[in-house]
Design a protein around this motif. Sequence first.
Motif, PDB file in Angstrom:
ATOM      1  N   TRP A 237     -28.853 -17.967  26.767  1.00  0.00           N
ATOM      2  CA  TRP A 237     -27.789 -17.000  26.501  1.00  0.00           C
ATOM      3  C   TRP A 237     -26.932 -16.797  27.745  1.00  0.00           C
ATOM      4  O   TRP A 237     -25.716 -16.611  27.653  1.00  0.00           O
ATOM      5  CB  TRP A 237     -28.362 -15.669  26.020  1.00  0.00           C
ATOM      6  CG  TRP A 237     -28.769 -15.712  24.585  1.00  0.00           C
ATOM      7  CD1 TRP A 237     -30.040 -15.606  24.091  1.00  0.00           C
ATOM      8  CD2 TRP A 237     -27.925 -15.894  23.450  1.00  0.00           C
ATOM      9  NE1 TRP A 237     -30.029 -15.718  22.724  1.00  0.00           N
ATOM     10  CE2 TRP A 237     -28.738 -15.890  22.302  1.00  0.00           C
ATOM     11  CE3 TRP A 237     -26.552 -16.060  23.288  1.00  0.00           C
ATOM     12  CZ2 TRP A 237     -28.231 -16.039  21.014  1.00  0.00           C
ATOM     13  CZ3 TRP A 237     -26.048 -16.215  22.005  1.00  0.00           C
ATOM     14  CH2 TRP A 237     -26.885 -16.206  20.894  1.00  0.00           C
TER      15      TRP A 237
ATOM     16  N   LYS B 186     -24.537 -19.714  27.960  1.00  0.00           N
ATOM     17  CA  LYS B 186     -23.493 -19.559  26.945  1.00  0.00           C
ATOM     18  C   LYS B 186     -22.482 -18.493  27.374  1.00  0.00           C
ATOM     19  O   LYS B 186     -21.269 -18.666  27.209  1.00  0.00           O
ATOM     20  CB  LYS B 186     -24.101 -19.190  25.589  1.00  0.00           C
ATOM     21  CG  LYS B 186     -24.817 -20.328  24.909  1.00  0.00           C
ATOM     22  CD  LYS B 186     -25.377 -19.872  23.576  1.00  0.00           C
ATOM     23  CE  LYS B 186     -26.074 -21.011  22.859  1.00  0.00           C
ATOM     24  NZ  LYS B 186     -26.489 -20.638  21.508  1.00  0.00           N
ATOM     25  N   ALA B 187     -22.981 -17.402  27.906  1.00  0.00           N
ATOM     26  CA  ALA B 187     -22.095 -16.331  28.363  1.00  0.00           C
ATOM     27  C   ALA B 187     -21.206 -16.814  29.509  1.00  0.00           C
ATOM     28  O   ALA B 187     -20.005 -16.539  29.546  1.00  0.00           O
ATOM     29  CB  ALA B 187     -22.914 -15.112  28.808  1.00  0.00           C
TER      30      ALA B 187
ATOM     31  N   ALA C 194     -20.299 -19.936  30.215  1.00  0.00           N
ATOM     32  CA  ALA C 194     -19.314 -20.905  29.711  1.00  0.00           C
ATOM     33  C   ALA C 194     -18.195 -20.191  28.960  1.00  0.00           C
ATOM     34  O   ALA C 194     -17.007 -20.528  29.122  1.00  0.00           O
ATOM     35  CB  ALA C 194     -19.997 -21.929  28.813  1.00  0.00           C
ATOM     36  N   SER C 195     -18.543 -19.192  28.162  1.00  0.00           N
ATOM     37  CA  SER C 195     -17.527 -18.443  27.415  1.00  0.00           C
ATOM     38  C   SER C 195     -16.609 -17.666  28.350  1.00  0.00           C
ATOM     39  O   SER C 195     -15.395 -17.607  28.133  1.00  0.00           O
ATOM     40  CB  SER C 195     -18.200 -17.488  26.432  1.00  0.00           C
ATOM     41  OG  SER C 195     -18.905 -18.214  25.461  1.00  0.00           O
ATOM     42  N   ALA C 196     -17.174 -17.071  29.384  1.00  0.00           N
ATOM     43  CA  ALA C 196     -16.358 -16.327  30.356  1.00  0.00           C
ATOM     44  C   ALA C 196     -15.409 -17.270  31.088  1.00  0.00           C
ATOM     45  O   ALA C 196     -14.232 -16.943  31.299  1.00  0.00           O
ATOM     46  CB  ALA C 196     -17.249 -15.591  31.349  1.00  0.00           C
TER      47      ALA C 196
ATOM     48  N   GLN D  52     -14.241 -20.086  29.958  1.00  0.00           N
ATOM     49  CA  GLN D  52     -13.223 -20.500  28.993  1.00  0.00           C
ATOM     50  C   GLN D  52     -12.193 -19.394  28.791  1.00  0.00           C
ATOM     51  O   GLN D  52     -10.985 -19.661  28.737  1.00  0.00           O
ATOM     52  CB  GLN D  52     -13.873 -20.875  27.664  1.00  0.00           C
ATOM     53  CG  GLN D  52     -12.892 -21.427  26.650  1.00  0.00           C
ATOM     54  CD  GLN D  52     -13.588 -21.850  25.365  1.00  0.00           C
ATOM     55  OE1 GLN D  52     -14.719 -21.457  25.094  1.00  0.00           O
ATOM     56  NE2 GLN D  52     -12.903 -22.643  24.565  1.00  0.00           N
ATOM     57  N   ALA D  53     -12.644 -18.163  28.697  1.00  0.00           N
ATOM     58  CA  ALA D  53     -11.727 -17.034  28.530  1.00  0.00           C
ATOM     59  C   ALA D  53     -10.795 -16.908  29.731  1.00  0.00           C
ATOM     60  O   ALA D  53      -9.586 -16.681  29.570  1.00  0.00           O
ATOM     61  CB  ALA D  53     -12.515 -15.736  28.332  1.00  0.00           C
TER      62      ALA D  53
ATOM     63  N   SER E 237     -11.101 -10.953  29.113  1.00  0.00           N
ATOM     64  CA  SER E 237     -11.502 -12.113  29.924  1.00  0.00           C
ATOM     65  C   SER E 237     -12.060 -11.640  31.254  1.00  0.00           C
ATOM     66  O   SER E 237     -13.079 -12.158  31.738  1.00  0.00           O
ATOM     67  CB  SER E 237     -10.302 -13.037  30.178  1.00  0.00           C
ATOM     68  OG  SER E 237      -9.794 -13.554  28.982  1.00  0.00           O
TER      69      SER E 237
ATOM     70  N   ALA F   7     -15.563 -10.136  30.737  1.00  0.00           N
ATOM     71  CA  ALA F   7     -16.585 -11.182  30.583  1.00  0.00           C
ATOM     72  C   ALA F   7     -16.929 -11.799  31.933  1.00  0.00           C
ATOM     73  O   ALA F   7     -18.106 -11.989  32.264  1.00  0.00           O
ATOM     74  CB  ALA F   7     -16.085 -12.256  29.615  1.00  0.00           C
TER      75      ALA F   7
END
Length: 175
Positions: free
Chosen positions: A12, A15-16, A18-20, A22-23, A33, A36
């Motif tokens: 997790w 994933k967090a 990578a998402s941050a 990307q944002a 953004s 995150a």
Amino acid sequence: SKYNAEKRDEIWFQKAKASAQQAMALDPELAISLVANARILQWHHRLEDALAMIVRARRLDPENLLSWHTNVSILLEMRRFSEAIPLAMQGANQFPLDRYLLDLQAGMYVSQKKYAEAERVLQKSLQRQPDSPLAYSLLAECLTAQERNADALQVIQQGLQVRPNANLYSALANA
């Protein structure tokens, strides 16, 4: 949120992260953004950087509740209670349905052994959201610290009836 709320599983976290990233690549001036990314920095214990980023996020979108949660959480981790408590109070007034800012504020009072203040804030938190295991366990901790074990056991029992939780079982053992 899943990483923060669950067992801090490394998957997790990745994933967090990578998402941050990307944002931030999509829009580095979007408050969410920044929130995150501030969380990722906080989990990496880069608290000064996280704080600077979350202050920017709150400036961009003062109505973003997650930015308030993150700001208070970072200040709490930095043990800057003189800044965090008034910020949590301000946020709790601005977001009258939120209980998490109250729980953070109560946690700071508990850390400072200000149990009466913590108890008052936690009662308010439970009025706002009576199914919060964190509030029940913190309230039980306050009552136990004040040697009000019978009251603490009653609070734990109420919390366990609402939703069983590891924090409540830990509070039960302590009481």
